[in-house]
Design a protein around this motif. Structure first.
Motif, mmCIF file in Angstrom:
data_model
loop_
_atom_site.group_PDB
_atom_site.id
_atom_site.type_symbol
_atom_site.label_atom_id
_atom_site.label_comp_id
_atom_site.label_asym_id
_atom_site.label_seq_id
_atom_site.Cartn_x
_atom_site.Cartn_y
_atom_site.Cartn_z
ATOM 1 N N UNK A 9 0.580 -0.874 -0.107
ATOM 2 C CA UNK A 9 -0.160 -0.113 0.081
ATOM 3 C C UNK A 9 1.291 1.138 0.150
ATOM 4 N N UNK A 10 1.946 0.710 0.197
ATOM 5 C CA UNK A 10 2.481 1.957 0.861
ATOM 6 C C UNK A 10 3.255 2.664 -0.705
ATOM 7 N N UNK A 11 3.770 1.237 -1.229
ATOM 8 C CA UNK A 11 4.390 1.910 -2.176
ATOM 9 C C UNK A 11 3.509 1.872 -3.320
ATOM 10 N N UNK A 12 1.997 1.754 -3.430
ATOM 11 C CA UNK A 12 1.720 2.401 -4.684
ATOM 12 C C UNK A 12 1.144 3.861 -4.170
ATOM 13 N N UNK A 13 1.490 3.861 -3.046
ATOM 14 C CA UNK A 13 1.039 5.855 -2.564
ATOM 15 C C UNK A 13 1.872 6.561 -3.037
ATOM 16 N N UNK A 14 3.745 6.092 -2.813
ATOM 17 C CA UNK A 14 4.600 6.997 -3.151
ATOM 18 C C UNK A 14 4.718 6.870 -4.857
ATOM 19 N N UNK A 15 4.469 6.078 -5.976
ATOM 20 C CA UNK A 15 4.552 5.205 -7.097
ATOM 21 C C UNK A 15 3.690 6.683 -6.848
ATOM 22 N N UNK A 16 2.305 6.800 -6.838
ATOM 23 C CA UNK A 16 1.149 7.779 -7.535
ATOM 24 C C UNK A 16 1.494 8.967 -6.757
ATOM 25 N N UNK A 17 2.375 9.511 -6.348
ATOM 26 C CA UNK A 17 2.775 10.824 -5.510
ATOM 27 C C UNK A 17 4.010 10.632 -6.772
ATOM 28 N N UNK A 18 4.891 9.486 -7.641
ATOM 29 C CA UNK A 18 5.967 10.175 -8.458
ATOM 30 C C UNK A 18 5.127 10.703 -9.705
ATOM 31 N N UNK A 19 4.088 9.868 -10.235
ATOM 32 C CA UNK A 19 3.176 10.067 -11.643
ATOM 33 C C UNK A 19 2.729 11.923 -10.984
ATOM 34 N N UNK A 20 2.183 12.159 -9.863
ATOM 35 C CA UNK A 20 1.413 12.826 -9.814
ATOM 36 C C UNK A 20 2.003 14.145 -9.577
ATOM 37 N N UNK A 21 2.798 13.719 -8.198
ATOM 38 C CA UNK A 21 4.125 14.946 -8.273
ATOM 39 C C UNK A 21 3.090 16.227 -6.882
ATOM 40 N N UNK A 22 2.110 15.682 -6.356
ATOM 41 C CA UNK A 22 1.200 16.735 -5.395
ATOM 42 C C UNK A 22 1.993 17.864 -4.249
ATOM 43 N N UNK A 23 2.111 19.174 -4.398
ATOM 44 C CA UNK A 23 2.330 20.199 -3.511
ATOM 45 C C UNK A 23 2.370 19.889 -1.927
ATOM 46 N N UNK A 24 3.815 20.017 -1.711
ATOM 47 C CA UNK A 24 3.106 20.069 0.064
ATOM 48 C C UNK A 24 4.089 18.695 0.498
ATOM 49 N N UNK A 25 4.130 17.772 -0.308
ATOM 50 C CA UNK A 25 4.316 16.090 -0.345
ATOM 51 C C UNK A 25 5.454 15.979 -0.230
ATOM 52 N N UNK A 26 6.460 15.433 0.800
ATOM 53 C CA UNK A 26 7.748 14.863 1.342
ATOM 54 C C UNK A 26 7.969 14.608 -0.062
ATOM 55 N N UNK A 27 7.208 13.584 -0.226
ATOM 56 C CA UNK A 27 7.883 12.705 -1.328
ATOM 57 C C UNK A 27 7.677 12.945 -2.744
ATOM 58 N N UNK A 28 6.780 13.905 -2.711
ATOM 59 C CA UNK A 28 7.016 14.307 -4.079
ATOM 60 C C UNK A 28 8.302 15.725 -4.371
ATOM 61 N N UNK A 29 8.628 16.278 -2.926
ATOM 62 C CA UNK A 29 10.324 16.786 -2.772
ATOM 63 C C UNK A 29 11.042 16.157 -3.282
ATOM 64 N N UNK A 30 11.181 14.878 -2.344
ATOM 65 C CA UNK A 30 12.728 14.350 -2.518
ATOM 66 C C UNK A 30 12.181 13.682 -3.917
ATOM 67 N N UNK A 31 11.378 12.913 -4.741
ATOM 68 C CA UNK A 31 11.614 12.893 -6.355
ATOM 69 C C UNK A 31 11.630 14.107 -6.954
ATOM 70 N N UNK A 32 11.935 14.622 -6.799
ATOM 71 C CA UNK A 32 11.720 16.334 -7.525
ATOM 72 C C UNK A 32 13.392 16.691 -7.394
ATOM 73 N N UNK A 33 13.455 16.442 -5.930
ATOM 74 C CA UNK A 33 15.424 17.176 -5.949
ATOM 75 C C UNK A 33 16.246 15.638 -6.869
ATOM 76 N N UNK A 34 15.409 14.926 -6.792
ATOM 77 C CA UNK A 34 16.333 13.752 -7.453
ATOM 78 C C UNK A 34 17.089 12.428 -6.301
#
Ligand SMILES: N=c1c2ncn([C@@H]3O[C@H](COP(=O)(O)OP(=O)(O)OP(=O)(O)O)[C@@H](O)[C@H]3O)c2ncn1[C@@H]1O[C@H](COP(=O)(O)O)[C@@H](O)[C@H]1O
Length: 111
Positions: A9-34
């Motif tokens: 479930x967590x993995x799927x949520x992280x994949x979704x964060x990677x696809x959608x890159x919502x603002x305010x998400x720490x996971x988005x911040x990590x994917x954006x930084x690379x």
């Protein structure tokens, strides 16, 4: 009540964060930084696990392992490594380990 949790479930949520890159998400911040930033976090969290365990602090060690697990999952999503990939690797070792034990038992028995 404890929240429902699964690695899948967590993995799927992280994949979704990677696809959608919502603002305010720490996971988005990590994917954006690379990758380099994700690796830095994996390194930091690994060190924190070591320090907590060395202090024999069980509660802190659990907390830091959870931080590490999250960051490793982010790394896996970033690299396109699935939970199945890791499970398959662990499963192949498990079989080998089982075979080695059986062979050792057989040779012990012959002596
Ligand atoms: N499991 C976690 C998790 N563990 C740790 N962290 C974050 O990891 C960061 C680690 O803290 P640090 O002090 O080391 O880092 P920092 O100073 O905040 O940030 P850096 O600039 O050092 O990167 C904190 O901001 C924590 O909130 C997590 N963030 C998210 N999750 C899970 O991921 C899901 C999605 O999160 P978001 O993408 O943020 O919505 C959440 O529902 C949780 O299930």
């Amino acid at each position: 009540m404890e929240a429902q949790f699964s690695y899948e479930g967590l993995y799927q949520l992280l994949e979704e964060r990677n696809r959608q890159r919502p603002a305010g998400s720490y996971t988005t911040y990590l994917f954006e930084k690379g990758l380099d930033k994700i690796l830095k976090k994996v390194g930091e969290e690994s060190t924190e696990v070591i320090i907590a365990a060395k202090d024999q602090d069980r509660k802190e060690t659990i907390y830091e392992i959870a931080d590490l697990a999250y960051h490793v999952l982010v790394l896996m999503v970033d690299m396109g490594i699935t939970l199945e990939d890791v499970k398959a690797e662990l499963a192949s070792r498990h079989v080998i380990d089982h075979k080695v034990k059986q062979e050792k038992m057989a040779s012990d028995h012959d002596q």
